[in-house]
Design an enzyme around this catalytic site. Structure first.
Site, PDB file in Angstrom:
ATOM      1  CE1 TYR A  68      -9.827  24.080  -8.626  1.00 53.10           C
ATOM      2  CE2 TYR A  68     -11.997  24.390  -7.670  1.00 53.10           C
ATOM      3  CZ  TYR A  68     -10.863  23.625  -7.836  1.00 53.10           C
ATOM      4  OH  TYR A  68     -10.770  22.412  -7.215  1.00 53.10           O
TER       5      TYR A  68
ATOM      6  CG  HIS B  19      -7.948  16.125 -12.954  1.00 53.48           C
ATOM      7  ND1 HIS B  19      -8.722  16.909 -12.134  1.00 53.48           N
ATOM      8  CD2 HIS B  19      -7.866  16.767 -14.120  1.00 53.48           C
ATOM      9  CE1 HIS B  19      -9.092  17.995 -12.806  1.00 53.48           C
ATOM     10  NE2 HIS B  19      -8.589  17.927 -14.015  1.00 53.48           N
TER      11      HIS B  19
ATOM     12  CB  CYS C 218     -10.046  17.252  -6.199  1.00 51.62           C
ATOM     13  SG  CYS C 218      -9.102  17.276  -4.676  1.00 51.62           S
ATOM     14  CG  HIS C 219     -10.974  18.489  -9.936  1.00 53.05           C
ATOM     15  ND1 HIS C 219      -9.742  18.254  -9.393  1.00 53.05           N
ATOM     16  CD2 HIS C 219     -11.205  19.807  -9.776  1.00 53.05           C
ATOM     17  CE1 HIS C 219      -9.236  19.390  -8.938  1.00 53.05           C
ATOM     18  NE2 HIS C 219     -10.105  20.347  -9.158  1.00 53.05           N
ATOM     19  N   GLY C 220     -13.925  14.704  -9.147  1.00 49.80           N
ATOM     20  CA  GLY C 220     -14.849  13.640  -9.516  1.00 49.80           C
ATOM     21  C   GLY C 220     -14.306  12.526 -10.401  1.00 49.80           C
TER      22      GLY C 220
END
Lengths: 428, 189
Positions: A300, B129, B153-155
């Site tokens: 991850y 994403h 979550c991932h910016g």
């Protein structure tokens, strides 16, 4: 090893059976008289532990499936209410299963790193290693499907994020990725249809794993076990029969393993879990941080460290696929790291690197380390760690084998073992 | 006839090839139902469109509806937010395609191409994403640097037209197929 045969049927019935279905002969040759190097250490007991864990997961899983309802409206309650509160010992069986997944992965990582350290993937054991990688990939898939079943927030959003990885293919052929995700979901989002099929596949996969484990053991028993010295066993003086020497040794360490396992089951059953999974799945609210289970965190972290979607997916997939090529990436003739001073150090850096990646994966996307007043974003730490992961396999392994000066190998397993016992006697 | 083309081909050879070909085609045809059963069922497809009333939504507010299992954002933009979105040059965008199901597929991602009425921004609330739900930015609780949405979550950082400006997401938030059925009523899907 193939070719040894000491089995003589003892009774009229077993003689009769042996000419019709030589199953007792097979068991005898593989589990009793099977010649095993006499110097296998603690790290070699995890193969047996893994077989045991597969059995435990199948047994508890079959029981849980008797009480579980794979339906978007009922799944959460069937786990948290029915299994946890109403079914007799349901809580115990569920915790054995959920902690079991973590212990299974703990054991498989020890097993894999052991193989890496002692060079167990090298000729003639390449197929054995590749089958092992397949088992690991099947385990990852099974664990992913299983984690979705309680239908909590982390189940739902974990499923969404992982299946959405395929949507990266939209960047290769427009709509290809989206069609694949819709096909995987059976809906326009993760939903009831998804939950049902994941349940079906989660039930199927362990039997597939058991089949590949059979091939894995077969591929092990043709060349025979590698050993901590990494040299071939040459004669009877290098072997002991599998039973009782390794059945008892495996059983002893299995008990120690069970003590740790049961400590989690009874005293910290949610240690590996995520509190968000105690909230029922809600497609309209994403939890602030979506994290996979600990055993997938390193991958991850790699996914997140790449700012481009398709490339991130390729890097993560590449990290897994790389494992298949290890037998041909390592150029050294010497198997065991005991005799490879440089590789030994790089190996331990690699082990630490994997743990560091796991740590990066567990932190939020914008976390940073403050080192002497300077903020070092963790995403950069993860990038460097990802670089080492790939560099270790694709650059260091082929290169170090060519330049490394290895230590002299012992003449034989027997000689090495006996020399050591003489030394201990002298010391006493 | 067959003998005239290839002297040694017999009736048996012909039957052999024909049977093999029929078996191969039949085998492939038999696999298809097992693949297609994974696609959305007719029950799922029947639930594919919804109608919503926008009259209660205040300027600067976002309301989330559920459409096809996904969050659907309806944001009533303030004149300031519209002006901000319109001031952005196309060259500053990560994804220069409008991603609006109501217009041509390759239309440029100008703010005009992202809406039907400038005040109402209707978006599928799924980060492009990996599918998380981005959090809306309001003056009380700003998110990200572009005043639109931030995916935690991932910016991934979106602007006030729902266009991706920073982070790993490859595309602008999708504009679903929708139409005004009244001054403040829309039908989505």
């Amino acid at each position: 090893m193939a070719g040894h045969t000491k089995y003589v049927p003892g009774s009229a019935f077993t003689r009769w059976l042996d000419t019709r279905l030589p199953i007792l002969r097979l068991a005898n040759e593989n589990l009793v008289t099977y010649p095993t190097p006499r110097n296998l250490n603690f790290w070699y007991t995890f193969g047996g532990i893994l077989t045991f864990m597969l059995g435990i997961q199948m047994l508890t899983g079959i029981v849980l499936a008797m009480h579980y309802v794979p339906n978007g409206d009922l799944a959460f309650a069937s786990v948290e209410q029915r299994i946890m509160r109403e079914v007799n010992y349901g809580w115990l069986i569920r915790y054995i299963h959920s902690s079991g997944a973590s212990m299974f992965f703990l054991a498989v990582y020890v097993h894999m790193f052991r193989g890496l350290y002692y060079g167990s993937y090298k000729a003639p054991r390449e197929v054995l290693w590749i089958l092992g990688v397949f088992i690991y990939l099947l385990m990852v898939m099974t664990a992913f499907f299983g984690y979705v079943l309680p239908w909590g927030q982390m189940s739902f959003w974990g499923a969404t994020v992982i299946t959405s990885l395929f949507s990266a293919l939209d960047q290769v052929i427009p709509h290809l990725g989206t069609s694949i995700t819709t096909w995987l979901w059976g809906d326009f989002a993760v939903g009831d249809a998804t939950l049902n099929r994941f349940f079906s596949l989660h039930y199927l996969m362990p039997f597939v794993i058991a089949g590949v484990v059979g091939l894995h053991i077969w591929a092990l028993h043709v060349p025979g076990n590698n050993n901590p010295l990494g040299i071939d066993a040459k004669g009877p003086q290098d072997f002991v029969p599998f039973h009782p020497y390794y059945t008892v040794k495996d059983a002893f360490y299995l008990v120690l393993f069970l003590i740790v396992y049961m400590a989690f089951v009874f005293y910290a059953p949610n240690f590996f879990g995520n509190p968000d999974n105690y909230i029922q799945a809600n497609p309209l609210v994403t939890p602030p941080d979506i994290v996979p289970e600990w055993y997938l965190l390193p991958f991850y972290a790699m996914l997140r460290s790449v700012p481009q979607k398709l490339l991130g997916v390729i890097v993560m997939g590449g990290a897994l696929v790389t494992l298949l090529f290890i037998p041909w990436l390592d150029s050294s003739k010497v198997r065991s790291c005991r005799f490879r001073p440089l590789m030994k150090q790089l190996f331990w850096i690699f082990a630490a690197d994997c743990i560091l990646l796991g740590y990066c994966g567990s932190q939020s996307a914008d976390a940073a380390w403050n080192i002497v007043g300077i903020d070092l974003p963790l995403v950069w730490v993860a990038r460097l760690a990802t670089l080492y992961y790939f560099g270790f396999f694709w650059v260091l392994m082929p290169w170090v084998g060519r330049i490394e000066v290895t230590a002299p190998l012992p003449e034989s397993i027997a000689q090495s073992v006996l020399a050591r016992s003489v030394k201990t006697e002298d010391a006493e | 006839m067959a003998n005239a083309i290839k002297p040694d081909a017999t009736r048996r050879d012909f039957l052999f090839v024909a049977t093999g070909a029929a078996a191969a085609v039949g085998g492939v045809a038999a696999v298809w139902p097992f693949i297609d059963q994974m696609n959305p069922s007719s029950a799922v497809l029947a639930m594919a469109s919804i109608e919503v009333d926008l009259s209660a939504i205040q300027a600067g507010q976002q309301v989330i509806f559920k459409w096809r299992g996904h969050p659907l954002f309806v944001r009533r933009r303030t004149p300031k937010e519209i002006a901000e979105a319109r001031a952005v040059s196309l060259n500053d965008l990560v994804d220069r395609v409008a991603r609006n199901a109501n217009i041509a597929e390759n239309a440029p991602a100008s703010d005009e191409n992202r809406v039907i009425k400038p005040e109402w921004l209707v978006l599928v609330g799924v980060c492009t994403h990996l599918g998380c739900t981005p959090t809306v930015s309001t003056p009380q609780s700003p998110q990200g640097s572009y005043g639109g949405w931030l995916c935690h979550c991932h910016g991934s950082d979106y602007d006030t037209a729902g266009r991706i400006r920073k982070g790993p997401a490859p595309q602008n938030l999708a504009v679903p197929p929708y139409a005004f059925t009244g001054p403040t009523k829309i039908k989505i899907g």
